[in-house]
Write an enzyme that holds these catalytic residues in place. Structure first.
Site, PDB file in Angstrom:
ATOM      1  N   SER A  44       0.799  -1.229   0.000  1.00 28.27           N
ATOM      2  CA  SER A  44       0.000   0.000   0.000  1.00 28.27           C
ATOM      3  C   SER A  44       0.831   1.279   0.000  1.00 28.27           C
ATOM      4  CB  SER A  44      -0.975   0.019   1.175  1.00 28.27           C
ATOM      5  OG  SER A  44      -0.302   0.250   2.383  1.00 28.27           O
ATOM      6  N   LYS A  86       0.441   4.284   6.695  1.00 24.09           N
ATOM      7  CA  LYS A  86      -0.286   5.123   5.734  1.00 24.09           C
ATOM      8  C   LYS A  86       0.229   6.556   5.812  1.00 24.09           C
ATOM      9  CE  LYS A  86      -3.131   1.731   4.808  1.00 24.09           C
ATOM     10  NZ  LYS A  86      -3.015   0.998   3.561  1.00 24.09           N
TER      11      LYS A  86
END
Length: 186
Positions: A44, A86
């Site tokens: 990610s 993230k």
């Protein structure tokens, strides 16, 4: 063995024991309140951070609240053993919107230079890196996050939802492994 030698031997063992206990306490304090190693799992954050890289996380920001938009943060998942890496995009009270591969926060375009490689690859195949969404109003006490690999990332847009300050474990400080790729991720 004389009493004096026995006493010195016991005293020496006690000194070593004290040193070991102090070292363990210091290590626990550092790990719980200052820095902790984490392993990147998944794609990610490619290419900013890649699968299996190891990084040190600055945990002091958890207590000071000193994180800002654009920081790479480590978050607790719903299950205690799950963590996410993230990028912090929206702060409490922000309005987040994506239009034609451009990020807007509170109506102002925000440059994302860390996405240039991924955006170039998306353009080569004729797609936008990030699909349009929003506007999304980030509630008080919540944070909006996205992965840099927008095509592969599960994040605040599509399944993970918003996070609280308590979910934030810290900010990425630097990648320390593999040694050939030590760096501060941007």
């Amino acid at each position: 063995m004389t009493k004096e030698k026995v006493f010195k031997k016991k005293s020496s063992i006690l000194e070593w024991g004290k040193a070991i206990v102090i070292a363990v306490i210091l290590a626990l304090l550092i790990r719980n309140f200052l820095f902790e190693p984490y392993v990147v799992e998944g794609k990610s954050m490619d290419p900013t951070l890649v699968d299996s890289e190891r990084l040190f996380v600055n945990k002091t920001v958890k207590y000071t609240g000193n994180f800002k938009r654009g920081d790479i943060i480590i978050l607790n998942g719903k299950e205690k053993s799950t963590h996410y890496v993230k990028r912090l995009i929206g702060l409490p009270g922000d309005t987040v919107e994506m239009k034609n591969d451009h990020l807007f926060i509170n109506g102002n375009e925000v440059k994302e230079p860390y996405l240039s490689y991924n955006k170039e690859n998306a353009k080569k195949v004729g797609i936008n890196l990030t699909g349009d969404f929003g506007p999304i109003k980030v509630p008080k006490d919540k944070y909006f996050v996205m992965g840099d690999n927008r095509q592969e990332s599960m994040d605040s847009r599509n399944g993970l939802g918003l996070f609280t300050k308590d979910d934030i474990q810290g900010t990425e400080e630097f990648v320390f492994f593999p040694f050939s790729n030590m760096r501060k991720a941007k």
